[in-house]
Design an enzyme around this catalytic site. Structure first.
Site, short mmCIF file in Angstrom:
data_model
loop_
_atom_site.label_atom_id
_atom_site.label_comp_id
_atom_site.label_asym_id
_atom_site.label_seq_id
_atom_site.Cartn_x
_atom_site.Cartn_y
_atom_site.Cartn_z
N THR A 130 -10.50 -27.85 -8.17
CA THR A 130 -10.22 -27.04 -6.99
C THR A 130 -11.45 -26.26 -6.55
O THR A 130 -12.32 -25.95 -7.36
CB THR A 130 -9.08 -26.04 -7.30
N ASP A 131 -11.50 -25.92 -5.27
CA ASP A 131 -12.59 -25.07 -4.78
C ASP A 131 -12.44 -23.63 -5.24
O ASP A 131 -13.38 -22.84 -5.13
CB ASP A 131 -12.69 -25.13 -3.25
N GLU A 132 -11.29 -23.27 -5.80
CA GLU A 132 -11.08 -21.89 -6.24
C GLU A 132 -11.98 -21.51 -7.41
O GLU A 132 -12.16 -20.32 -7.68
CB GLU A 132 -9.61 -21.66 -6.59
N TYR A 155 -5.62 -18.87 -13.00
CA TYR A 155 -5.59 -20.30 -12.65
C TYR A 155 -6.99 -20.85 -12.42
O TYR A 155 -7.39 -21.85 -13.02
CB TYR A 155 -4.74 -20.52 -11.39
N LYS A 159 -9.24 -23.70 -14.52
CA LYS A 159 -9.81 -24.92 -13.94
C LYS A 159 -11.33 -24.93 -14.07
O LYS A 159 -11.93 -25.99 -14.30
CB LYS A 159 -9.40 -25.04 -12.47
#
Length: 346
Positions: A130-132, A155, A159
């Site tokens: 994810t870009d998060e 989260y 990741k």
């Protein structure tokens, strides 16, 4: 190719499975069938030649080794993950256990399988992230493949940790990997705890449509079918050790998104009053990232990928799908956390 897809009964994973089968690949779908998984998502391919389903947990080393030994895939596409930020705020342990420990277990099983096979150079372990992991942007700028990691939620931290494991297994052991980081996905079959299905669900039921803070947080929206196409393209064409950011080039505030959804619903399922009148601003999520935006130049220039959906076409198609599949949506309403406010803990 023969693909092993983890998390293939989830939202993005099922889109990958459906597209891979349609493209003629053999697919082994490995899913633990936790709360957000749904076998209806892959019902259309359940009887397809070359498709196999294995219910197993990526944290189970013996199960992963046995599945690899039996099916002998050419590549692994790792999508299995806990993915809801709000749930990670309330219960981070599950995210560390699945996203970090689970990825480690799967990596070790893959490394043993790859080594036993003679370390074929065309094998790939494709990790979908994810870009998060990159944190939060200001008013300008974009995430690139070289952006520093600055995760702000349990989260995204889990990741980011799994991304680092992928890179380390490549650098230390030579395991052929590719890594992709995507922006916010939307589309059919998304579990009704994420923003777009929540808006549709609340609107149709006449309940308040919740928006965190003032609704000015900005996201880049990527249709799940565009994402699935990009993932298979990366798997087939990207060189070992490479990474790609995948974005929809569709930035908008959460408020703009919700207003657009309400307008679409006004046309497709008119009510006595505009759905936008149900919009309600609620207490913001702790550590809520301000803005995400991806620069997809690398995947565009290297692999020739472009998103096919615009916000207008993609959101219209998505809303229509939920209206046409209310039975699918209603069947999930009793599952844990659906319809509840999660992630409000301070």
């Amino acid at each position: 190719m023969k693909l092993l897809v983890t998390g293939g009964a989830g939202f993005i994973g099922s889109a990958v499975v459906r597209r891979a089968v349609a493209q003629g690949h053999s697919v082994v779908n490995v899913d633990a069938l936790t709360y957000a998984a749904c076998l209806d998502n892959i019902e259309v391919v359940a009887d397809a030649p070359g498709y196999t389903f294995e219910q197993a947990d990526i944290r189970d080393a013996a199960a992963m080794a046995a599945i690899l030994k039996v099916h002998r895939p050419d590549a692994i596409m790792h999508l299995a993950a806990e993915s809801h930020v709000d749930r990670s705020i309330d219960g981070p342990a599950a995210f560390i256990d699945t996203n970090v420990t689970g990825t480690y277990v799967l990596l070790e099983a893959a490394r043993a399988y790859w080594t036993e096979a003679g370390k074929p150079t065309d094998f790939r372990f494709h990790h979908i992230s994810t870009d998060e992991v990159f944190g939060s942007l200001g008013e300008t700028g974009f995430f690139t493949e070289d952006s520093p990691y600055q995760p702000n939620s349990p989260y995204s931290a889990s990741k980011a940790s799994s991304d680092h494991l992928i890179r380390a297994w490549h650098e230390t052991y030579g395991l052929p990997i590719v890594l992709t980081n995507c922006s916010n996905n939307y589309g059919p079959f998304q579990f009704p705890e994420k923003l777009i299905p929540v808006v549709i669900l609340k609107a149709l039921s006449g309940q308040p449509i919740p928006i965190y803070g003032q609704g000015d947080n900005i996201r880049d929206w990527l249709h799940v079918e565009d994402h699935a196409e990009a993932l298979l393209l990366v798997l087939e064409k990207a060189s070992s050790g490479s990474s790609y950011n995948i974005g929809g080039e569709n930035e908008m505030t959460n408020l703009e998104l919700v207003q657009m959804l309400c307008g679409i619903l006004d046309r497709l399922r008119p009510a006595r009053k505009p759905y936008a009148e149900q919009i309600t601003f609620v207490t913001d999520r702790p550590g809520h990232d301000r803005r995400y935006a991806i620069d997809p130049t690398r995947i565009v220039e290297d692999l020739g990928w472009h998103p096919a959906y615009t916000p207008e076409t993609g959101l219209e198609q998505t809303v229509q799908w939920y209206l046409d599949n209310e039975a699918w949506l209603n069947a999930l309403l009793a599952r844990d956390g659906v319809g509840e406010r999660l992630g409000a803990a301070k």
